[in-house]
Design a protein around this motif. Structure first.
Motif, PDB file in Angstrom:
ATOM      1  N   LYS A 169      37.749  46.135  45.230  1.00 40.02           N
ATOM      2  CA  LYS A 169      38.500  45.124  44.496  1.00 40.02           C
ATOM      3  C   LYS A 169      38.203  43.791  45.148  1.00 40.02           C
ATOM      4  O   LYS A 169      38.348  43.655  46.369  1.00 40.02           O
ATOM      5  CB  LYS A 169      40.009  45.420  44.516  1.00 40.02           C
ATOM      6  CG  LYS A 169      40.450  46.344  43.407  1.00 40.02           C
ATOM      7  CD  LYS A 169      41.948  46.299  43.193  1.00 40.02           C
ATOM      8  CE  LYS A 169      42.347  47.083  41.957  1.00 40.02           C
ATOM      9  NZ  LYS A 169      43.796  46.998  41.690  1.00 40.02           N
ATOM     10  N   ILE A 170      37.786  42.810  44.359  1.00 39.48           N
ATOM     11  CA  ILE A 170      37.382  41.520  44.902  1.00 39.48           C
ATOM     12  C   ILE A 170      38.229  40.403  44.305  1.00 39.48           C
ATOM     13  O   ILE A 170      38.791  40.528  43.212  1.00 39.48           O
ATOM     14  CB  ILE A 170      35.886  41.246  44.653  1.00 39.48           C
ATOM     15  CG1 ILE A 170      35.600  41.156  43.148  1.00 39.48           C
ATOM     16  CG2 ILE A 170      35.018  42.323  45.295  1.00 39.48           C
ATOM     17  CD1 ILE A 170      34.185  40.718  42.839  1.00 39.48           C
ATOM     18  N   GLN A 171      38.303  39.312  45.058  1.00 39.33           N
ATOM     19  CA  GLN A 171      39.039  38.121  44.619  1.00 39.33           C
ATOM     20  C   GLN A 171      38.308  36.885  45.099  1.00 39.33           C
ATOM     21  O   GLN A 171      37.748  36.876  46.210  1.00 39.33           O
ATOM     22  CB  GLN A 171      40.460  38.121  45.179  1.00 39.33           C
ATOM     23  CG  GLN A 171      41.298  36.905  44.739  1.00 39.33           C
ATOM     24  CD  GLN A 171      42.575  36.752  45.538  1.00 39.33           C
ATOM     25  OE1 GLN A 171      42.563  36.856  46.764  1.00 39.33           O
ATOM     26  NE2 GLN A 171      43.694  36.507  44.867  1.00 39.33           N
ATOM     27  N   LEU A 172      38.290  35.847  44.288  1.00 38.05           N
ATOM     28  CA  LEU A 172      37.775  34.539  44.683  1.00 38.05           C
ATOM     29  C   LEU A 172      38.959  33.622  44.956  1.00 38.05           C
ATOM     30  O   LEU A 172      39.902  33.561  44.159  1.00 38.05           O
ATOM     31  CB  LEU A 172      36.888  33.939  43.586  1.00 38.05           C
ATOM     32  CG  LEU A 172      35.585  34.680  43.274  1.00 38.05           C
ATOM     33  CD1 LEU A 172      34.810  33.950  42.186  1.00 38.05           C
ATOM     34  CD2 LEU A 172      34.729  34.830  44.520  1.00 38.05           C
ATOM     35  N   GLU A 231      36.967  31.228  35.980  1.00 35.25           N
ATOM     36  CA  GLU A 231      37.816  30.624  34.959  1.00 35.25           C
ATOM     37  C   GLU A 231      39.288  30.640  35.373  1.00 35.25           C
ATOM     38  O   GLU A 231      40.037  29.689  35.107  1.00 35.25           O
ATOM     39  CB  GLU A 231      37.622  31.390  33.655  1.00 35.25           C
ATOM     40  CG  GLU A 231      38.152  30.676  32.425  1.00 35.25           C
ATOM     41  CD  GLU A 231      37.734  31.370  31.152  1.00 35.25           C
ATOM     42  OE1 GLU A 231      38.524  31.383  30.203  1.00 35.25           O
ATOM     43  OE2 GLU A 231      36.611  31.913  31.114  1.00 35.25           O
ATOM     44  N   GLN A 232      39.711  31.698  36.041  1.00 31.73           N
ATOM     45  CA  GLN A 232      41.093  31.767  36.520  1.00 31.73           C
ATOM     46  C   GLN A 232      41.354  30.725  37.606  1.00 31.73           C
ATOM     47  O   GLN A 232      42.437  30.122  37.659  1.00 31.73           O
ATOM     48  CB  GLN A 232      41.370  33.173  37.051  1.00 31.73           C
ATOM     49  CG  GLN A 232      41.379  34.239  35.972  1.00 31.73           C
ATOM     50  CD  GLN A 232      41.404  35.643  36.538  1.00 31.73           C
ATOM     51  OE1 GLN A 232      41.366  35.847  37.750  1.00 31.73           O
ATOM     52  NE2 GLN A 232      41.451  36.639  35.669  1.00 31.73           N
ATOM     53  N   MET A 233      40.375  30.483  38.492  1.00 31.10           N
ATOM     54  CA  MET A 233      40.537  29.429  39.501  1.00 31.10           C
ATOM     55  C   MET A 233      40.583  28.054  38.843  1.00 31.10           C
ATOM     56  O   MET A 233      41.396  27.196  39.218  1.00 31.10           O
ATOM     57  CB  MET A 233      39.390  29.496  40.511  1.00 31.10           C
ATOM     58  CG  MET A 233      39.400  30.715  41.403  1.00 31.10           C
ATOM     59  SD  MET A 233      38.293  30.531  42.819  1.00 31.10           S
ATOM     60  CE  MET A 233      36.727  30.299  42.004  1.00 31.10           C
ATOM     61  N   ASN A 240      43.269  30.742  43.083  1.00 27.02           N
ATOM     62  CA  ASN A 240      42.932  32.153  43.268  1.00 27.02           C
ATOM     63  C   ASN A 240      42.680  32.827  41.934  1.00 27.02           C
ATOM     64  O   ASN A 240      43.315  32.509  40.926  1.00 27.02           O
ATOM     65  CB  ASN A 240      44.074  32.891  43.979  1.00 27.02           C
ATOM     66  CG  ASN A 240      44.401  32.297  45.332  1.00 27.02           C
ATOM     67  OD1 ASN A 240      43.513  31.869  46.066  1.00 27.02           O
ATOM     68  ND2 ASN A 240      45.679  32.255  45.672  1.00 27.02           N
ATOM     69  N   SER A 241      41.753  33.767  41.956  1.00 25.23           N
ATOM     70  CA  SER A 241      41.570  34.653  40.811  1.00 25.23           C
ATOM     71  C   SER A 241      42.361  35.935  41.053  1.00 25.23           C
ATOM     72  O   SER A 241      42.885  36.167  42.142  1.00 25.23           O
ATOM     73  CB  SER A 241      40.082  34.978  40.621  1.00 25.23           C
ATOM     74  OG  SER A 241      39.626  35.834  41.662  1.00 25.23           O
ATOM     75  N   ASP A 242      42.457  36.775  40.040  1.00 22.56           N
ATOM     76  CA  ASP A 242      43.087  38.077  40.210  1.00 22.56           C
ATOM     77  C   ASP A 242      42.140  39.008  40.965  1.00 22.56           C
ATOM     78  O   ASP A 242      40.919  38.825  40.945  1.00 22.56           O
ATOM     79  CB  ASP A 242      43.426  38.694  38.854  1.00 22.56           C
ATOM     80  CG  ASP A 242      44.460  37.874  38.094  1.00 22.56           C
ATOM     81  OD1 ASP A 242      45.248  37.166  38.756  1.00 22.56           O
ATOM     82  OD2 ASP A 242      44.461  37.930  36.857  1.00 22.56           O
TER      83      ASP A 242
END
Length: 580
Positions: A158-161, A204-206, A183-185
């Protein structure tokens, strides 16, 4: 870090809640949101950053994409065009150009927590970095290599930016600065690594966090990107594996089809093919043999890693137009582990078995009969429909639709009704029914004063001060049991009211102490004699003999309460003073 509202003192944990607050409370809306990305070449609008980028690469042959405006989401081919747009009539931001040194190659900084969690940190080169999307895309290939290296070792991650952004805005002659995390999910990835679609969705979330913070006329401008983190965590999703025999409770059931895939991990696909293409219609082979379904594997749309993971089922559903629900057996109960959110006509119900660390999918041919079999409830004549969200069985389609209108608003769960002997909820904490001899009602008022800055002082505290409460007054009322009017009421206003409040608390404590000892013994005659007392007034249970009966009264008002068990009377007398 919490995101502050630019118009009031409230803070929010996410960009989504901040946006809802700005829209509902301050009636502020954006002309263009991050959900609309337009192509600067042909003005075509796309619902996502990923689709817009792919369009510009394929149709217009542009590879150095894009430079994104954090105010209106427009994209530009180069940084010079972006600065010209920002200084133009659309935003009128003066003096935002700056000289930047060439950015050297990024070297990730790795940290690890017993090998289970890793962080790779990417930092810009010399000079400020003001383009979050371009900075992320410049490191996309390195992130893909790091993700592939991680999945080759653990199988799934599981990764997150996460980016730390520094912003500034002008406040008169002063310049204010702040830092926010975008942060992204956490997103699961497997053997294919970090795909383009997943990468752009996380970026896009960031950007959504940055857009929300900088929009609505807040005046904040991105000054620099401190760093961009790629966070990796080991992920072991639930998945089917190889063959496991059925448990005794359903062994030999005709409502299940257990395919013996002892040489591969394709039990999920075999169950789908057995449901979609029943073996009796095209083959005389044994339905439990994998060889019956292997010639049909080319009819499955998409390529999926086997064993099938729970987080991959949704993609399988969309590509094959099927609603997949997974259940498990626990004793004599059927548990819904995964209920499909898709509304396709074709339904696939699966039972997952667990043995040590191995999981196996089994096809449920008749869910209603299967639930009846496991729970031990006999099959009824009119059983025809079942709610997969709670496993409630209905007699017809109309009752099922009426039930699901409310049921589907909640998460999937098994409804367990109480046993007949426990179907009545009885009150057992009888001591809490006793009257409090003295009750104090208290309220304090404060004035909310503005603070000079929301930025914390790192030398003293890391807490973010958003407002200051200055006490301006208080009021309290003392009420004794059995009296209709308060024994004492006081209201005080003034700058130094807190000093007087401390003295009043001491007075209240002394009043309550004396009140509870005003009548230690009952004075007068009891309205009900000991001989006529049948049950305890506290718990309602009967007396065994006269020795259990104790006269109970209010020690503050001398009011006769009734006859009670000795232990109930003792516990009631120890009731404290109440401060609501």
């Amino acid at each position: 870090m919490r995101l502050p509202c630019s118009y009031c003192a409230k803070t929010f944990v996410s960009a989504k809640t901040l946006k809802q607050h700005l829209t509902r409370i301050h009636q502020i809306s954006r002309q263009a949101t991050s959900s609309n990305y337009s192509c600067p070449q042909c003005s075509t609008v796309f619902p996502s950053l990923y689709e817009s980028t792919i369009h510009q690469r394929r149709v217009h042959g542009i590879t150095n994409l894009p430079h994104l405006c954090c105010y209106c989401s427009k994209t530009f081919n180069d940084e010079e065009s972006l600065y010209t747009h920002l200084e133009g009539p659309d935003h009128s931001l003066p003096n935002i150009r700056r000289q930047r040194a060439p950015t050297p190659s990024r070297v990730p900084e790795e940290t690890s927590l017993r090998g289970c969690f890793k962080v790779y940190r990417f930092r810009p080169g010399n000079g400020p970095e003001v383009d979050l999307l371009n900075f992320a895309m410049a490191n996309q290939e390195t992130m893909q290599q790091l993700t592939l290296a991680g999945t080759s070792t653990t199988g799934s991650l599981k990764i997150q930016l996460s980016a730390l952004l520094r912003l500034y805005k002008k406040d008169g002659d002063d310049i204010k600065r702040c830092s926010i995390y975008a942060n992204s999910d956490f997103t699961p990835v497997h053997m294919m690594g970090l795909q383009d679609e997943t990468f752009f969705e996380m970026v896009e979330q960031m950007l959504e966090t940055l857009f929300t913070f900088c929009a609505y006329g807040s005046g904040w401008i991105l000054e620099d990107i401190d760093f961009l983190d790629l966070k990796q965590a080991i992920y072991s999703p639930l998945r089917g594996s190889s063959f496991i025999a059925l448990p005794d409770i359903v062994s030999g059931s005709r409502y299940l089809l257990n395919i013996r895939n002892v040489n591969d991990h394709n039990c999920f696909l075999y169950c789908y093919l057995a449901k979609r293409y029943p073996p009796a219609s095209y083959s005389r082979r044994v339905p439990t043999s994998p060889a019956t379904y292997q010639p049909l594997m080319n009819r499955i749309n998409g390529v999926f890693e086997m064993p099938m993971r729970f987080d991959s089922i949704q993609r399988f559903e969309k590509m094959n137009q099927v609603s997949v629900s997974v259940f498990a057996i626990e004793g004599t109960k059927v548990l819904p582990l995964r209920v499909s959110k898709e509304s396709y006509d074709f339904k696939l119900d699966l039972l997952i078995l667990n043995q040590d660390s191995t999981y196996h999918y089994v096809l449920i041919k008749n869910l209603v009969r299967f639930v009846r079999l496991v729970t031990g409830v006999g099959v009824r004549k009119y059983d025809s429909r079942i709610c997969r969200n709670c496993l409630h069985i209905c007699t017809d389609e109309a009752s099922l639709v009426s039930h699901q209108n409310l049921c589907l608003q909640n998460e999937s769960a098994l409804v367990i009704m109480p046993k007949p002997e426990n179907k009545i909820l009885r009150f057992t904490k009888h001591d809490t029914r006793a009257y409090a001899p003295v009750t104090v009602y208290f309220d304090e008022e404060s004035i909310l004063c503005k603070v000079d800055s929301c930025r914390p002082d790192p030398s003293s505290s890391s807490a973010t001060v958003i407002e200051k409460h200055v006490p301006c007054g208080y009021c309290y009322a003392i009420v004794e049991h059995g009296r209709d009017s308060p024994s004492e009421v006081k209201c005080r206003r003034g700058e130094n009211c807190i000093d007087e409040l401390v003295a009043d608390f001491r007075h209240i404590a002394e009043f309550a102490y004396k009140a509870k000892r005003r009548y230690p013994n009952f004075i007068g005659n009891a309205p009900v004699s000991r001989e006529n007392a049948v049950s305890c007034w506290i718990c309602g249970e009967g007396f065994g003999n006269d020795n259990e009966k104790n006269l109970d009264h209010c020690h503050a008002t001398n009011e006769f309460l009734g006859w009670a068990h000795a232990i109930r009377n003792l516990n009631r007398e120890t009731m404290p003073t109440q401060y609501p």
